[in-house]
Motif scaffolding. Structure first.
Motif, PDB file in Angstrom:
ATOM      1  N   LEU A 218       0.842  -1.199   0.000  1.00  0.00           N
ATOM      2  CA  LEU A 218       0.000   0.000   0.000  1.00  0.00           C
ATOM      3  C   LEU A 218       0.883   1.258   0.000  1.00  0.00           C
ATOM      4  O   LEU A 218       0.554   2.260  -0.622  1.00  0.00           O
ATOM      5  CB  LEU A 218      -0.917  -0.019   1.230  1.00  0.00           C
ATOM      6  CG  LEU A 218      -2.278   0.671   1.133  1.00  0.00           C
ATOM      7  CD1 LEU A 218      -3.042   0.316  -0.132  1.00  0.00           C
ATOM      8  CD2 LEU A 218      -3.120   0.346   2.356  1.00  0.00           C
ATOM      9  N   GLU A 219       2.041   1.162   0.651  1.00  0.00           N
ATOM     10  CA  GLU A 219       2.941   2.312   0.691  1.00  0.00           C
ATOM     11  C   GLU A 219       3.827   2.422  -0.536  1.00  0.00           C
ATOM     12  O   GLU A 219       4.078   3.495  -1.037  1.00  0.00           O
ATOM     13  CB  GLU A 219       3.862   2.205   1.907  1.00  0.00           C
ATOM     14  CG  GLU A 219       3.264   2.854   3.126  1.00  0.00           C
ATOM     15  CD  GLU A 219       4.108   2.564   4.351  1.00  0.00           C
ATOM     16  OE1 GLU A 219       5.346   2.443   4.207  1.00  0.00           O
ATOM     17  OE2 GLU A 219       3.513   2.437   5.437  1.00  0.00           O
ATOM     18  N   ARG A 280      -7.694   6.129 -11.275  1.00  0.00           N
ATOM     19  CA  ARG A 280      -6.759   7.112 -10.747  1.00  0.00           C
ATOM     20  C   ARG A 280      -5.440   6.442 -10.387  1.00  0.00           C
ATOM     21  O   ARG A 280      -5.427   5.324  -9.872  1.00  0.00           O
ATOM     22  CB  ARG A 280      -7.340   7.760  -9.503  1.00  0.00           C
ATOM     23  CG  ARG A 280      -6.413   8.787  -8.873  1.00  0.00           C
ATOM     24  CD  ARG A 280      -7.009   9.401  -7.636  1.00  0.00           C
ATOM     25  NE  ARG A 280      -8.249  10.111  -7.933  1.00  0.00           N
ATOM     26  CZ  ARG A 280      -9.055  10.627  -7.008  1.00  0.00           C
ATOM     27  NH1 ARG A 280      -8.741  10.522  -5.728  1.00  0.00           N
ATOM     28  NH2 ARG A 280     -10.159  11.256  -7.342  1.00  0.00           N
ATOM     29  N   ASP A 281      -4.346   7.173 -10.643  1.00  0.00           N
ATOM     30  CA  ASP A 281      -3.028   6.703 -10.223  1.00  0.00           C
ATOM     31  C   ASP A 281      -2.866   7.058  -8.748  1.00  0.00           C
ATOM     32  O   ASP A 281      -2.886   8.244  -8.392  1.00  0.00           O
ATOM     33  CB  ASP A 281      -1.949   7.395 -11.073  1.00  0.00           C
ATOM     34  CG  ASP A 281      -0.571   6.805 -10.832  1.00  0.00           C
ATOM     35  OD1 ASP A 281      -0.312   6.326  -9.701  1.00  0.00           O
ATOM     36  OD2 ASP A 281       0.248   6.823 -11.759  1.00  0.00           O
ATOM     37  N   LEU A 282      -2.719   6.070  -7.884  1.00  0.00           N
ATOM     38  CA  LEU A 282      -2.639   6.360  -6.445  1.00  0.00           C
ATOM     39  C   LEU A 282      -1.272   6.904  -6.042  1.00  0.00           C
ATOM     40  O   LEU A 282      -1.112   7.407  -4.946  1.00  0.00           O
ATOM     41  CB  LEU A 282      -2.981   5.107  -5.632  1.00  0.00           C
ATOM     42  CG  LEU A 282      -4.459   4.704  -5.668  1.00  0.00           C
ATOM     43  CD1 LEU A 282      -4.676   3.354  -4.986  1.00  0.00           C
ATOM     44  CD2 LEU A 282      -5.341   5.767  -5.018  1.00  0.00           C
ATOM     45  N   ARG A 283      -0.282   6.795  -6.920  1.00  0.00           N
ATOM     46  CA  ARG A 283       1.035   7.358  -6.587  1.00  0.00           C
ATOM     47  C   ARG A 283       1.086   8.844  -6.913  1.00  0.00           C
ATOM     48  O   ARG A 283       1.703   9.623  -6.206  1.00  0.00           O
ATOM     49  CB  ARG A 283       2.138   6.612  -7.363  1.00  0.00           C
ATOM     50  CG  ARG A 283       2.295   5.170  -6.929  1.00  0.00           C
ATOM     51  CD  ARG A 283       2.930   5.073  -5.526  1.00  0.00           C
ATOM     52  NE  ARG A 283       2.875   3.721  -5.004  1.00  0.00           N
ATOM     53  CZ  ARG A 283       2.012   3.302  -4.069  1.00  0.00           C
ATOM     54  NH1 ARG A 283       1.135   4.120  -3.544  1.00  0.00           N
ATOM     55  NH2 ARG A 283       2.028   2.049  -3.647  1.00  0.00           N
ATOM     56  N   THR A 284       0.463   9.258  -8.011  1.00  0.00           N
ATOM     57  CA  THR A 284       0.558  10.668  -8.430  1.00  0.00           C
ATOM     58  C   THR A 284      -0.745  11.418  -8.170  1.00  0.00           C
ATOM     59  O   THR A 284      -0.777  12.643  -8.243  1.00  0.00           O
ATOM     60  CB  THR A 284       0.840  10.753  -9.943  1.00  0.00           C
ATOM     61  OG1 THR A 284      -0.266  10.128 -10.629  1.00  0.00           O
ATOM     62  CG2 THR A 284       2.119  10.035 -10.330  1.00  0.00           C
ATOM     63  N   GLY A 285      -1.824  10.703  -7.918  1.00  0.00           N
ATOM     64  CA  GLY A 285      -3.130  11.344  -7.704  1.00  0.00           C
ATOM     65  C   GLY A 285      -3.809  11.760  -8.996  1.00  0.00           C
ATOM     66  O   GLY A 285      -4.882  12.368  -8.961  1.00  0.00           O
ATOM     67  N   THR A 286      -3.214  11.455 -10.146  1.00  0.00           N
ATOM     68  CA  THR A 286      -3.809  11.929 -11.406  1.00  0.00           C
ATOM     69  C   THR A 286      -4.845  10.950 -11.955  1.00  0.00           C
ATOM     70  O   THR A 286      -4.767   9.739 -11.729  1.00  0.00           O
ATOM     71  CB  THR A 286      -2.725  12.139 -12.497  1.00  0.00           C
ATOM     72  OG1 THR A 286      -1.937  10.943 -12.556  1.00  0.00           O
ATOM     73  CG2 THR A 286      -1.826  13.308 -12.179  1.00  0.00           C
TER      74      THR A 286
END
Ligand code: GLC
Length: 415
Positions: A218-219, A280-286
């Protein structure tokens, strides 16, 4: 051309069904759910056996793995050694969209007059509860409640264009040589590219190196997306879990809390400007475009507003005139659209069934009928293929494909 029932019988391995004898020689999670619907039209007890078999792969933490390797086969990559999860039966180390609960509810409702049916559903209840608990704890993004997918294979739509960006950022490094088997059975132009496969394998190696520890993933999983398909299917499954609890007369509290959470978090993926749902990309928020077949699965979720459903219908009608058949797996107006490459354009019957069900439930019967008509025509013209070219109607990928046959019987009532 093999009949729908003939395909199910051909792919039957006793108590589980392979999606395709030549391409996918084990049991897959969401395939098992669709395939069980097909069996229910032939032999209801066999449908429940299908579900029991896939649940035999469940992990102690509740995760339902996406492949259960009930028996050995040299026809597929990756084999259990690559995953190295140390379980019996061997399994993969990732999951797939949780359609299972909705199928259990459908089968249970169809047989409420038979005590044996409710008994079979009751037996599956603890596994379903644990699976939902796992999604809402191990996979919930703390800030949005959206559930994460850590591998394109987890979304069930491996090479879908929204994954291109996040996949390109996966560090591939030095990979041990491996041999793909999929391009032996199917033309390479209809399958993911070598570059995509390298990234798929690199993600597996990373997950394995952290012993599939969900907190670590998750991280810092190298690929982490909130897939609109998985989140919509989970929202529907949570609502269906509440209904199943009522049917079985068990406590509904946990399921109700999950249903409220997934209903709310799905709204995070709504883009008012384009009138569409996007991953949504959970790493970049985009937001991850283009729109895909999964963008219409919120119709199936049963938890969106009528104005959102109207907006989705508007897009479907545009897509229908551009593509020729519904539902192309990628926006036909996108440069990424490719009518023959797997999840980048072809029509898939499982998505069509879920979208049609969602359209009917939101009162859009005309469009639901058109999705069914397109599906019927594709299957009549090209047989029980894995996917179909929306423009030409040509059958693509594996022949004698399990969920196509299952839904031809269960939904289209064809044989
Ligand atoms: C492919 C599909 C996936 C399916 C599996 C078995 O990997 O992308 O959705 O479950 O094949 O049919």
């Amino acid at each position: 051309m093999t009949s729908a029932e003939g395909v199910l019988r051909l792919n039957d391995r006793g108590d589980f069904t392979v999606p395709s004898a030549s391409l996918y020689p084990f049991q897959w999670l969401w395939d098992a759910a669709f395939i069980a619907l097909g069996w229910s039209t032939i032999d209801p007890a066999r449908a429940w056996d299908e579900l029991d078999s896939v649940v035999r792969g469940q992990w102690d933490d509740g995760m339902m793995p996406h492949v259960v390797y009930h028996h050995p086969s040299a026809l597929y990559f990756p084999d259990p050694d690559i995953w190295d999860v140390g379980r019996t039966p061997p399994t993969s180390g990732i999951t797939q969209p949780p359609v299972l609960t909705s199928v259990v509810l459908a089968l249970a409702r169809a047989g409420t007059s038979d005590p044996a049916t409710l008994e079979r559903a009751r037996r599956l209840w603890p596994a379903l509860l644990a699976c939902h608990h796992w999604f809402h704890t191990a996979r919930a993004d703390p800030s949005t409640g959206l559930v994460a997918s850590f591998h394109p294979w987890e979304t069930g739509m491996d090479n879908s264009p929204p994954w291109d960006g996040p996949l390109a950022r996966v560090p591939v490094g030095e990979l041990a040589p491996y041999e793909r088997k999929d391009t032996v059975a199917v033309a390479a132009e209809q399958r993911p590219t070598t570059k995509e496969y390298d990234a798929y394998v690199a993600i597996v190696m990373h997950m394995r190196s952290v012993a599939y520890d969900q907190r670590v993933l998750l991280e810092r999983a190298p690929f982490a997306v909130a897939d609109v398909g998985t989140n919509a299917i989970l929202a529907r499954a949570d609502a269906d879990l509440v209904e199943l609890a009522r049917l079985l007369d068990v406590d509904t509290a946990a399921a109700e809390a999950w249903a409220a959470s997934s209903r709310q978090s799905l709204q995070e993926l709504w883009d008012g400007a384009s009138g569409c749902f996007c991953s949504r990309d959970l790493r970049t928020g985009t937001a991850l475009g283009p729109a895909t077949g999964a963008s219409f699965l919120p119709l199936w979720s049963s938890v969106i507003s009528s104005s959102q459903a109207d907006a989705l219908c508007h897009h479907l009608a545009r897509w229908e005139s551009a593509a020729g058949a519904l539902v192309p797996s990628t926006d036909p107006f996108s440069p990424a659209y490719d009518t023959s490459r797997y999840w980048r354009g072809p029509v898939w019957l499982n998505v069509n069934w879920m979208v049609a069900e969602g359209l009917r439930a939101t009162g859009n019967d005309g469009l639901a009928g058109r999705v069914a008509d397109h599906s019927g025509r594709l299957v009549t013209h090209s047989g029980m293929r894995e996917y179909f070219d929306p423009a030409s109607g040509a059958g693509l990928g594996a022949a004698d494909f399990g969920w196509t046959a299952a839904l031809a019987r269960y939904w289209l009532e064809m044989d």
